[in-house]
Design a protein around this motif. Structure first.
Motif, PDB file in Angstrom:
ATOM      1  N   LYS A 201     117.854 -57.264   9.194  1.00 36.89           N
ATOM      2  CA  LYS A 201     118.099 -57.162  10.637  1.00 36.89           C
ATOM      3  C   LYS A 201     117.331 -58.234  11.390  1.00 36.89           C
ATOM      4  O   LYS A 201     117.850 -58.870  12.309  1.00 36.89           O
ATOM      5  N   HIS A 202     116.072 -58.430  11.008  1.00 37.18           N
ATOM      6  CA  HIS A 202     115.249 -59.411  11.708  1.00 37.18           C
ATOM      7  C   HIS A 202     115.767 -60.825  11.486  1.00 37.18           C
ATOM      8  O   HIS A 202     115.682 -61.669  12.386  1.00 37.18           O
ATOM      9  N   GLY A 203     116.305 -61.084  10.303  1.00 35.30           N
ATOM     10  CA  GLY A 203     116.898 -62.399  10.062  1.00 35.30           C
ATOM     11  C   GLY A 203     118.115 -62.641  10.938  1.00 35.30           C
ATOM     12  O   GLY A 203     118.301 -63.733  11.485  1.00 35.30           O
ATOM     13  N   ILE A 204     118.949 -61.625  11.082  1.00 31.10           N
ATOM     14  CA  ILE A 204     120.120 -61.732  11.950  1.00 31.10           C
ATOM     15  C   ILE A 204     119.687 -61.948  13.398  1.00 31.10           C
ATOM     16  O   ILE A 204     120.233 -62.793  14.114  1.00 31.10           O
ATOM     17  N   LEU A 205     118.701 -61.167  13.837  1.00 32.49           N
ATOM     18  CA  LEU A 205     118.215 -61.311  15.205  1.00 32.49           C
ATOM     19  C   LEU A 205     117.662 -62.710  15.440  1.00 32.49           C
ATOM     20  O   LEU A 205     117.951 -63.327  16.469  1.00 32.49           O
ATOM     21  N   ARG A 206     116.863 -63.209  14.510  1.00 37.71           N
ATOM     22  CA  ARG A 206     116.256 -64.530  14.673  1.00 37.71           C
ATOM     23  C   ARG A 206     117.334 -65.600  14.848  1.00 37.71           C
ATOM     24  O   ARG A 206     117.237 -66.458  15.734  1.00 37.71           O
ATOM     25  N   ALA A 207     118.362 -65.546  14.019  1.00 36.00           N
ATOM     26  CA  ALA A 207     119.436 -66.540  14.098  1.00 36.00           C
ATOM     27  C   ALA A 207     120.231 -66.402  15.390  1.00 36.00           C
ATOM     28  O   ALA A 207     120.525 -67.403  16.066  1.00 36.00           O
ATOM     29  N   TYR A 208     120.572 -65.166  15.748  1.00 36.59           N
ATOM     30  CA  TYR A 208     121.425 -64.959  16.921  1.00 36.59           C
ATOM     31  C   TYR A 208     120.684 -65.276  18.214  1.00 36.59           C
ATOM     32  O   TYR A 208     121.208 -65.983  19.082  1.00 36.59           O
ATOM     33  N   LEU A 209     119.472 -64.759  18.349  1.00 40.29           N
ATOM     34  CA  LEU A 209     118.715 -64.991  19.574  1.00 40.29           C
ATOM     35  C   LEU A 209     118.399 -66.468  19.748  1.00 40.29           C
ATOM     36  O   LEU A 209     118.481 -67.006  20.862  1.00 40.29           O
TER      37      LEU A 209
ATOM     38  N   GLY B 153     105.618 -54.188  16.294  1.00 42.88           N
ATOM     39  CA  GLY B 153     105.551 -55.645  16.415  1.00 42.88           C
ATOM     40  C   GLY B 153     105.362 -56.365  15.097  1.00 42.88           C
ATOM     41  O   GLY B 153     105.850 -57.476  14.928  1.00 42.88           O
ATOM     42  N   ARG B 154     104.653 -55.765  14.159  1.00 43.49           N
ATOM     43  CA  ARG B 154     104.441 -56.337  12.825  1.00 43.49           C
ATOM     44  C   ARG B 154     104.249 -55.198  11.827  1.00 43.49           C
ATOM     45  O   ARG B 154     103.830 -54.106  12.199  1.00 43.49           O
ATOM     46  N   ASP B 155     104.516 -55.501  10.538  1.00 48.84           N
ATOM     47  CA  ASP B 155     104.103 -54.552   9.512  1.00 48.84           C
ATOM     48  C   ASP B 155     102.708 -54.936   9.018  1.00 48.84           C
ATOM     49  O   ASP B 155     102.114 -55.919   9.485  1.00 48.84           O
ATOM     50  N   GLU B 156     102.169 -54.171   8.094  1.00 50.73           N
ATOM     51  CA  GLU B 156     100.798 -54.410   7.653  1.00 50.73           C
ATOM     52  C   GLU B 156     100.674 -55.653   6.779  1.00 50.73           C
ATOM     53  O   GLU B 156      99.557 -56.109   6.500  1.00 50.73           O
ATOM     54  N   GLN B 157     101.799 -56.225   6.362  1.00 53.63           N
ATOM     55  CA  GLN B 157     101.792 -57.486   5.629  1.00 53.63           C
ATOM     56  C   GLN B 157     101.812 -58.687   6.572  1.00 53.63           C
ATOM     57  O   GLN B 157     101.748 -59.826   6.122  1.00 53.63           O
ATOM     58  N   GLY B 158     101.897 -58.407   7.875  1.00 53.51           N
ATOM     59  CA  GLY B 158     101.936 -59.480   8.859  1.00 53.51           C
ATOM     60  C   GLY B 158     103.322 -59.973   9.200  1.00 53.51           C
ATOM     61  O   GLY B 158     103.473 -60.908   9.998  1.00 53.51           O
ATOM     62  N   ARG B 159     104.348 -59.364   8.613  1.00 51.57           N
ATOM     63  CA  ARG B 159     105.712 -59.787   8.939  1.00 51.57           C
ATOM     64  C   ARG B 159     106.037 -59.454  10.382  1.00 51.57           C
ATOM     65  O   ARG B 159     105.729 -58.379  10.876  1.00 51.57           O
ATOM     66  N   GLU B 160     106.712 -60.376  11.043  1.00 53.87           N
ATOM     67  CA  GLU B 160     107.013 -60.216  12.463  1.00 53.87           C
ATOM     68  C   GLU B 160     108.146 -59.222  12.680  1.00 53.87           C
ATOM     69  O   GLU B 160     109.173 -59.276  12.003  1.00 53.87           O
ATOM     70  N   GLY B 161     107.961 -58.333  13.652  1.00 52.73           N
ATOM     71  CA  GLY B 161     109.025 -57.465  14.113  1.00 52.73           C
ATOM     72  C   GLY B 161     109.779 -58.130  15.252  1.00 52.73           C
ATOM     73  O   GLY B 161     109.457 -59.242  15.688  1.00 52.73           O
ATOM     74  N   SER B 162     110.789 -57.443  15.761  1.00 54.66           N
ATOM     75  CA  SER B 162     111.701 -58.047  16.738  1.00 54.66           C
ATOM     76  C   SER B 162     111.023 -58.581  18.002  1.00 54.66           C
ATOM     77  O   SER B 162     111.363 -59.685  18.453  1.00 54.66           O
ATOM     78  N   PRO B 163     110.059 -57.875  18.622  1.00 54.48           N
ATOM     79  CA  PRO B 163     109.480 -58.431  19.857  1.00 54.48           C
ATOM     80  C   PRO B 163     108.651 -59.684  19.611  1.00 54.48           C
ATOM     81  O   PRO B 163     108.633 -60.591  20.448  1.00 54.48           O
ATOM     82  N   VAL B 164     107.970 -59.757  18.464  1.00 54.02           N
ATOM     83  CA  VAL B 164     107.197 -60.960  18.143  1.00 54.02           C
ATOM     84  C   VAL B 164     108.144 -62.114  17.825  1.00 54.02           C
ATOM     85  O   VAL B 164     107.899 -63.261  18.228  1.00 54.02           O
ATOM     86  N   ILE B 165     109.223 -61.823  17.116  1.00 56.22           N
ATOM     87  CA  ILE B 165     110.237 -62.850  16.855  1.00 56.22           C
ATOM     88  C   ILE B 165     110.749 -63.433  18.167  1.00 56.22           C
ATOM     89  O   ILE B 165     110.894 -64.650  18.320  1.00 56.22           O
ATOM     90  N   ALA B 166     111.017 -62.573  19.141  1.00 52.74           N
ATOM     91  CA  ALA B 166     111.527 -63.036  20.428  1.00 52.74           C
ATOM     92  C   ALA B 166     110.513 -63.922  21.148  1.00 52.74           C
ATOM     93  O   ALA B 166     110.878 -64.954  21.732  1.00 52.74           O
ATOM     94  N   CYS B 167     109.247 -63.546  21.109  1.00 56.40           N
ATOM     95  CA  CYS B 167     108.216 -64.363  21.759  1.00 56.40           C
ATOM     96  C   CYS B 167     108.102 -65.723  21.084  1.00 56.40           C
ATOM     97  O   CYS B 167     107.917 -66.756  21.753  1.00 56.40           O
ATOM     98  N   ARG B 168     108.206 -65.748  19.765  1.00 61.30           N
ATOM     99  CA  ARG B 168     108.146 -67.018  19.045  1.00 61.30           C
ATOM    100  C   ARG B 168     109.337 -67.908  19.417  1.00 61.30           C
ATOM    101  O   ARG B 168     109.193 -69.115  19.618  1.00 61.30           O
ATOM    102  N   ILE B 169     110.522 -67.307  19.507  1.00 59.04           N
ATOM    103  CA  ILE B 169     111.711 -68.076  19.872  1.00 59.04           C
ATOM    104  C   ILE B 169     111.587 -68.625  21.295  1.00 59.04           C
ATOM    105  O   ILE B 169     112.036 -69.740  21.586  1.00 59.04           O
ATOM    106  N   ALA B 170     110.960 -67.865  22.189  1.00 52.67           N
ATOM    107  CA  ALA B 170     110.739 -68.351  23.556  1.00 52.67           C
ATOM    108  C   ALA B 170     109.911 -69.637  23.530  1.00 52.67           C
ATOM    109  O   ALA B 170     110.186 -70.596  24.266  1.00 52.67           O
TER     110      ALA B 170
END
Length: 244
Positions: A36-44, A70-87
């Protein structure tokens, strides 16, 4: 107006509600979440770049209705962090093209679970002074969205709705989000979660799960067959009957 409806199968044993901090979900995002996060990253990213092709100053918005931690315990970015990075990526890309400051992507993240909300505030803190200037709201997206929609007005907006099951979704909310001329909804809709609820709806119509189904499909949808039929018809029609 546009709505993309994603059907990602979460597994028959998935929980119906967003997990809190003690849940194994947050230790490491499962494969379907990473997809899901990969799809969001590409689309957004593509959506923001297309809307950024103008010299006229404008603000575009990303609204995450079920933002999580916002993140899992491995540090992977969740959707809101992905959005901030894309901004930030959009800001740098526009500067390279001589369009610095023309288009700004702002982020609003809504989370209903208190533990998750508190973690989310921490994970978005590094972006507080960045271009995204994320605003984190504690509560249900159903309660928060009228003010959010009013604030956005006619600005372009992408609403990301990724609920745990179907709890928190309503036809009226999505209809209102799509009212703007350049508003889009990227919706994860779990068909399997809907079917898992049908037993409780049929046996205990007074329970909260019944309200979730009715909010989404209407008063007449109560049985497994009715849920399946409503889902199939909505899918075939791209939900036009409800969201056109």
């Amino acid at each position: 107006n546009a709505m993309m409806d994603l059907h990602l199968h979460e597994g028959i044993g998935a929980a119906k509600r967003m997990p809190a901090n003690h849940d194994p979900y947050w230790k490491s995002f499962p494969p379907h979440t990473r997809l899901k996060h990969g799809i969001l990253r590409a689309y957004l990213g593509a959506w923001a770049r297309i809307l950024g092709q103008t010299r006229r100053p404008r603000t575009i918005w990303f609204v995450d209705g079920f933002a999580g931690r916002g993140r899992d315990e491995q540090g992977r970015e969740g959707s809101p962090v992905i959005a901030c990075r894309i901004a930030g990526e959009l800001e740098r890309d526009l500067a390279r093209r001589g369009l610095a400051g023309a288009t700004t992507l702002r982020v609003i993240a809504v989370e209903n679970v208190k533990d998750n909300f508190e973690a989310l505030v921490g994970h978005l803190a590094p972006y507080a002074d960045a271009v995204a200037r994320p605003r984190v709201l504690h509560g249900s997206i159903n309660d928060q969205y009228p003010e959010i929609v009013a604030e956005i007005g006619d600005d372009p907006a992408l609403f990301f709705l990724d609920p745990w099951g179907v709890e928190g979704l309503s036809a009226q909310m999505i209809f209102d989000m799509l009212a703007g001329d350049k508003h889009e909804v990227l919706l994860l809709f779990s068909e399997e979660s809907t079917h898992r609820l049908r037993g409780a709806v049929r046996s205990f119509p007074e329970k909260r799960e019944s309200d979730n189904i009715v909010d989404l499909f209407g008063e007449t949808v109560r049985t497994k067959r009715e849920v399946s039929t409503a889902y199939r018809e909505a899918d075939e029609e791209i939900l036009n009957d409800v969201f056109a």
